[in-house]
Design an enzyme around this catalytic site. Sequence first.
Site, PDB file in Angstrom:
ATOM      1  N   CYS A 297       0.873  -1.179   0.000  1.00 34.80           N
ATOM      2  CA  CYS A 297       0.000   0.000   0.000  1.00 34.80           C
ATOM      3  C   CYS A 297       0.913   1.233   0.000  1.00 34.80           C
ATOM      4  O   CYS A 297       1.499   1.580   1.028  1.00 34.80           O
ATOM      5  CB  CYS A 297      -0.901  -0.024   1.219  1.00 34.80           C
ATOM      6  SG  CYS A 297      -2.142   1.273   1.267  1.00 34.80           S
TER       7      CYS A 297
ATOM      8  N   CYS B  92     -11.008 -18.368 -22.806  1.00 36.07           N
ATOM      9  CA  CYS B  92     -11.358 -17.209 -21.980  1.00 36.07           C
ATOM     10  C   CYS B  92     -10.233 -16.892 -21.005  1.00 36.07           C
ATOM     11  O   CYS B  92      -9.803 -17.751 -20.233  1.00 36.07           O
ATOM     12  CB  CYS B  92     -12.646 -17.484 -21.217  1.00 36.07           C
ATOM     13  SG  CYS B  92     -13.114 -16.148 -20.091  1.00 36.07           S
TER      14      CYS B  92
END
Length: 346
Positions: free
Chosen positions: A160, A203
């Site tokens: 962070c 996919c």
Amino acid sequence: MSQKIGGILVILTLLLGWNIVKSIAEEDVSMELFLDGETHMVKKIMKSEEEWKKILTPEQYRVLRKSGTERASNGQYNDFYEEGIYTCAACGTLLFSSDTKYDHGSGWPSFTAAIDEKNIEYKTDYSLLTKRTEVRCTVCDSHLGHVFDDGPSPTHKHFCINSVALDFSSKKTESGSAISNAEQEKKEGKTSVSETATFAAGCFWGVEHKFGQLKGVLSTAAGYSGGDVKNPTYKQVCSDKTGHAEAVHIIYNPEEITYEELVLFFFKIHDPTQLNRQGLDVGSQYRSAIFYHDEIQKKTALKVIENLNTSKRYKKPITTQVVPYSEFYKAEEYHQKYYEKLRKKY
């Protein structure tokens, strides 16, 4: 009383020892750092606080030098997903790659891994009366943010970081498409502990998720490759008119997992005998393809295919394309780590 005196003497000794270490560091800009049992020589940048004030903005100085925190959801790189690298705003040291950036929802730029562990260091932080792990730049000792263990696989790390602690450098190919930091370093002749692989196996949601579970895979990105339309959208690729396949771009550590192991895993997670489809997903955008980055990858992929065909593992011949890598366009953000986002949502 004697116990109190003894305790005071211990504290004074520790403080004196720290001052000695600090004075040595200030006299010599070259210091040895011991990381993961290895010795690394890291060039330290030493400046006075007045010097830092002259080269940093007031907000940069508050965060980088005084361990401040910018307001949540206020930084310029929080909702920023261009391809490139992030460096220390104070000294320019390489810190993070866009390949490992993701949306944690915390309000600050989030990364799953650093470009090089020796460029960051960790310190225990009790500033909010709770134990946290602070992240600092090894070279200039600037505060960057904190790291937590609530991130996605494969690292499960959540770096962070304050936007103001970072500078961003975009990496472009001659044709204008974005490329990863690892590829750029390879172009520049620099050594790196990471390599790049690109696969298409239907996919990309499931393919990215499965590769992301492998030990040694540092980062993954879902996107489009193999076509002739620049910067395609998902809607355009689904039209089956762009030539692109839904692909997964992988950065991996060859010391932990080899390219051949990645190729073998690639064949395990889909049916390579289906032409221009995977199950109910029909169209060339769902084709099976290996986009090789060099001749070694090409030879490895062809060898694996030959061995699989010879072994009769599949009843039908393998239709997987083995074609040179040209460009990779990262898909829209909601496609990245789709399964992880879905799991959080529900």
